[in-house]
Structures are given as structure tokens and as C-alpha cells.
Motif scaffolding. Structure first.
Motif, PDB file in Angstrom:
ATOM      1  N   SER A 152      55.468  49.509  79.439  1.00  0.00           N
ATOM      2  CA  SER A 152      54.729  48.461  80.140  1.00  0.00           C
ATOM      3  C   SER A 152      53.279  48.500  79.684  1.00  0.00           C
ATOM      4  O   SER A 152      52.781  49.551  79.261  1.00  0.00           O
ATOM      5  N   PRO A 153      52.564  47.377  79.759  1.00  0.00           N
ATOM      6  CA  PRO A 153      51.163  47.379  79.323  1.00  0.00           C
ATOM      7  C   PRO A 153      50.309  48.410  80.041  1.00  0.00           C
ATOM      8  O   PRO A 153      49.504  49.107  79.410  1.00  0.00           O
ATOM      9  N   ASP A 154      50.458  48.526  81.362  1.00  0.00           N
ATOM     10  CA  ASP A 154      49.633  49.475  82.099  1.00  0.00           C
ATOM     11  C   ASP A 154      49.916  50.920  81.674  1.00  0.00           C
ATOM     12  O   ASP A 154      48.991  51.730  81.538  1.00  0.00           O
ATOM     13  N   ALA A 155      51.199  51.235  81.457  1.00  0.00           N
ATOM     14  CA  ALA A 155      51.557  52.603  81.096  1.00  0.00           C
ATOM     15  C   ALA A 155      51.017  52.984  79.723  1.00  0.00           C
ATOM     16  O   ALA A 155      50.497  54.089  79.529  1.00  0.00           O
ATOM     17  N   ARG A 190      48.465  51.602  78.176  1.00  0.00           N
ATOM     18  CA  ARG A 190      47.006  51.676  78.237  1.00  0.00           C
ATOM     19  C   ARG A 190      46.560  53.019  78.809  1.00  0.00           C
ATOM     20  O   ARG A 190      45.609  53.642  78.310  1.00  0.00           O
ATOM     21  N   ALA A 191      47.237  53.484  79.843  1.00  0.00           N
ATOM     22  CA  ALA A 191      46.892  54.777  80.430  1.00  0.00           C
ATOM     23  C   ALA A 191      47.135  55.916  79.441  1.00  0.00           C
ATOM     24  O   ALA A 191      46.345  56.871  79.363  1.00  0.00           O
ATOM     25  N   VAL A 236      53.525  44.850  74.921  1.00  0.00           N
ATOM     26  CA  VAL A 236      53.202  46.243  75.237  1.00  0.00           C
ATOM     27  C   VAL A 236      52.541  46.914  74.035  1.00  0.00           C
ATOM     28  O   VAL A 236      51.544  47.643  74.165  1.00  0.00           O
ATOM     29  N   ALA A 273      49.071  45.756  73.875  1.00  0.00           N
ATOM     30  CA  ALA A 273      48.225  46.393  74.888  1.00  0.00           C
ATOM     31  C   ALA A 273      47.761  47.771  74.434  1.00  0.00           C
ATOM     32  O   ALA A 273      46.597  48.158  74.648  1.00  0.00           O
ATOM     33  N   GLU A 296      43.779  48.616  73.790  1.00  0.00           N
ATOM     34  CA  GLU A 296      43.105  49.694  74.527  1.00  0.00           C
ATOM     35  C   GLU A 296      42.504  50.720  73.573  1.00  0.00           C
ATOM     36  O   GLU A 296      41.375  51.196  73.762  1.00  0.00           O
TER      37      GLU A 296
END
Length: 401
Positions: free
Chosen positions: A162-165, A167-168, A205, A208, A212
Motif C-alpha cells: 500500500s502507498p502508506d506502508a 512510504r513508511a 504503490v 509512492a 518518498e
């Protein structure tokens, strides 16, 4: 004539050899004299006498080159019969893993490989090795960003797609001090359950992750075998593509317009080649069947003007020890780049791809004092890289015997 003198510190080195490959030109410079003060090359001349205050290193009959750069290896994998199992046996004992990685790095250094780009380690352990005087310069990616059961997930870099994962995950690497982000855009043969022709991350993804990394000032290198993963990585804006085999389920794809796109993008294409002879070892039937198509596509990339690197994937099997790079250079020279092109691919071109182009990969004043001397003429016979006589890494002599 070299006449400069530095006082109040250890005597500079004056290194003399029969010939010099400077990392850029396609010919050898005769009778070189390279002056080194501390960790830096201060002057390069031909036919000059060493100054009386210098400590002279005489290398008659040898060719001097910039220290070699392997742009793709894995210090955590031991180049044994089953490197993944060997690493699993050490997992939980970071000191044992670091000790094995140290041995691998020293193996590379003794072969004149003075800089390595580790594109996949265990739990960022390569960061512990950076800056050590007894090891090569290390450019570290940490664990590659992959899916939970994806290629090389056993190195600890699995994240949800996922994009958030992602990026983190990228932000975590930046916070730890990684030099580069490695993303597994496709599966790979080292990991059962993954397939080389299948993409691991949806395009948004992958984008992303790259966005980042670039926001945080880090380049991104994508492991990409399948055509879709290559295209998606290129679309996402990666800085480097590794393997680039155009692997398909039953052969090798015809890349069509992708060759030109890759060349025009300026992305560094890392071909991972080179094997030492090991009795009983042979490429798999799948690799043998695809090799002619892979080589043809590499030649197409080269003809289109793509920026080509020669890495090894050292560590992943017993024919790829951490000093295998000279075998890779000889193969690349023979089938693709020619001797001068292959040598540039592991010196000046490699240094630029690793973000070190202003200080490594050339024998020139102001560059790091990374030097290797080999017997013979590597432009006439690249196998001469296997006869290392002398190594200097950041101004420190390395025992090669």
C-alpha cells in the motif's frame, strides 16, 4: 614534473607502474607516477621521477586502475551451497552475521574491489560496516522493500503493498542512514513462491515508494526481471534498474520501445553477471534457455545508448563469491561492452551510479586513493584483473596474499 611537498605528516606515496587505466579513457597511459597523500590522489604524471621525500611503490610490469566497484552484491549471503539457509542459521545472532559480512567484504577488497553497493542485507547490518578502514567503501540499502512473502522477504523488508506502508518503509531507511532504497518490483529465483515475470507492487504503490525516497533525497534501485515490472519501475521514476532480463513465463519478451525509453531516461541498467568455475555447478535449464534472448536485449540496450553497469549479485550462490567481479568484467567485455567499456562500467560509470562520481572511479588528482595494480594489460585481456598484485583503499595498503 611533480614537485609539490607536504610536511608535518607521513610521507606521501609515489606509485609507479608500467601503465595506467584512468577509469575514463579507452587507452593505457604509459609509465605513470601517481602521488598519494593520505586518502587522496594529489597528482598523476607520466615519465616523472618520484620526489625525494616520497615513499616509492614500484610495480614493474603492472597496470594501475581505479579501485573496482561492484554495484550489486549481498554481504549477508555467504556464496555457499545454500546461502539463504546459512543466513537463517545465523539469524538471531547479529554478531555472527556481521562477522560473516566482514569476511565477505574483506574477500572483495583483496580482489581490488574497493567500493561495494550492498543491495540487500539483513536488518540494516551493513550500516555497522560503513567507514571501517579494513573494508571497502560500502553503499548500503538495508533490507530491500518487498511484499510480506515477496522476493527476499527473509531479509526483513516485507511490507504491505500500500502507498502508506511503502512510504513508511522508505522513511525508516532514510532515518537509519541508508544510502539507497532497493525495491523488489518483481519476484526472483532465490525466493520460492515468487515468479520473476510477475510484478510485486501495484504501479501506484511503486510510485509512492519512489516519490518518498526522492523527497528524502535517496535514489531508488528496482529489482526488475519481468517486462511489466521494468515498465512500471520506469514509469515510477526509479534511478536504477537491476537485472532487466525481460523474463517471461516461457522465455524472454521482445521489449520493443522500452529499450529506447530506458536509454533516453538515463536510468542506470545493472546487468548482474559473472560466475567462477565450480565443479558440478551449472546454470538452471530455465536460465540456459533464456540466455541468448537476454544477451540480445542487453545488446539492444547498449546500442540504444543505455547507461550500463556491471554488477554480480555476489553472495547468492556458490559460483558468485564476493570477489567474482573480475569474471563479470571479462564476460561483459566479451559479449557486450568491449574491454574499455567493461572497465569503465566498474569504475567511473559505477561511481556515478553510486553517487560517488566526484571522488571515486578515476585515477585523477582530488579523487580518493583507491587503486589496484594487476599483472598484464586488462584492455588486451580483461582476465588480467584476476592477477592482483597490489591494492590501495583510501590510502591504506591492503594485504592481497
Amino acid at each position: 614534473m611533480i614537485t609539490s611537498r607536504v610536511t608535518g605528516r607521513p610521507a606521501p606515496l609515489a606509485v609507479r607502474a608500467a601503465a595506467l587505466f584512468d577509469g575514463v579513457t579507452g587507452t593505457l597511459r604509459p609509465d605513470p607516477l601517481v602521488m598519494v597523500d593520505g586518502a587522496t590522489i594529489t597528482a598523476v604524471d607520466s615519465g616523472a621521477a618520484p620526489p625525494p621525500y616520497a615513499r616509492v611503490v614500484e610495480l614493474p610490469g603492472a597496470t594501475l586502475l581505479p579501485g573496482l566497484i561492484d554495484t550489486h552484491l549481498h554481504l549477508a549471503l555467504d556464496a555457499g551451497a545454500d546461502p539463504v539457509a546459512a543466513l537463517a542459521a545465523r539469524d538471531g545472532d547479529d554478531d555472527a552475521v556481521v562477522a560473516a559480512m566482514t569476511g565477505a567484504a574483506r574477500t572483495a577488497l583483496r580482489a581490488g574491489i574497493t567500493t561495494v553497493r550492498d543491495l540487500g542485507d539483513l536488518r540494516h547490518l551493513s550500516l555497522r560496516l560503513r567507514g571501517r578502514d579494513d573494508l571497502p567503501t560500502i553503499v548500503a540499502a538495508g533490507p530491500p522493500v518487498t511484499t510480506p512473502a515477496g522476493h527476499c522477504h527473509f531479509l526483513g523488508g516485507g511490507v504491505e503493498p500500500s502507498p502508506d506502508a511503502v512510504r513508511a518503509a522508505v522513511a525508516d531507511r532514510a532515518a537509519r542512514g541508508a544510502d539507497v532504497v532497493k525495491v523488489m518490483a518483481s519476484g526472483g529465483r532465490l525466493t520460492p513462491g515468487t515468479r520473476q515475470e510477475v510484478s510485486q507492487f501495484p504501479p501506484d504503490v511503486l510510485r509512492a515508494a519512489v516519490d518518498e525516497a526522492h523527497r528524502l533525497g535517496l535514489p531508488v534501485v528496482a529489482h526488475a526481471h519481468g517486462t511489466a515490472a521494468i515498465r512500471e519501475s520506469l514509469d515510477a521514476g526509479v534511478d536504477g534498474l537491476e537485472h532487466v532480463t525481460f523474463w517471461s513465463a516461457d522465455g524472454v519478451d521482445e521489449p520493443g520501445e522500452l529499450l529506447g525509453r530506458i536509454a533516453r531516461s538515463g536510468v542506470a541498467v545493472g546487468i548482474t553477471v559473472g560466475n567462477v568455475p565450480v565443479p558440478g555447478a551449472a546454470p538452471s535449464a530455465a536460465v540456459r534457455a533464456r540466455t541468448p534472448g537476454i544477451v540480445a536485449n542487453f545488446r539492444g540496450l547498449h546500442a540504444a545508448g543505455a547507461r550500463m553497469l556491471v554488477g554480480t549479485d555476489a553472495g547468492i550462490e556458490n559460483t558468485k563469491p564476493h570477489d567474482v567481479l573480475p569474471f563479470a568484467v571479462a564476460l561483459a567485455a566479451d559479449v557486450l561492452l568491449g574491454p574499455a567499456g567493461a572497465l569503465r562500467a566498474v569504475t567511473s560509470v559505477a561511481a556515478t551510479a553510486c553517487g560517488l562520481g566526484s571522488r571515486k572511479g578515476r585515477v585523477a588528482a582530488g579523487f580518493d586513493a583507491d587503486l589496484v595494480a594487476v599483472d598484464g594489460d586488462p584492455l588486451a585481456d580483461p582476465a588480467a584483473l584476476r592477477t592482483v598484485r597490489w591494492v590501495l583503499a583510501r590510502g591504506r595498503e591492503v594485504a592481497v596474499g
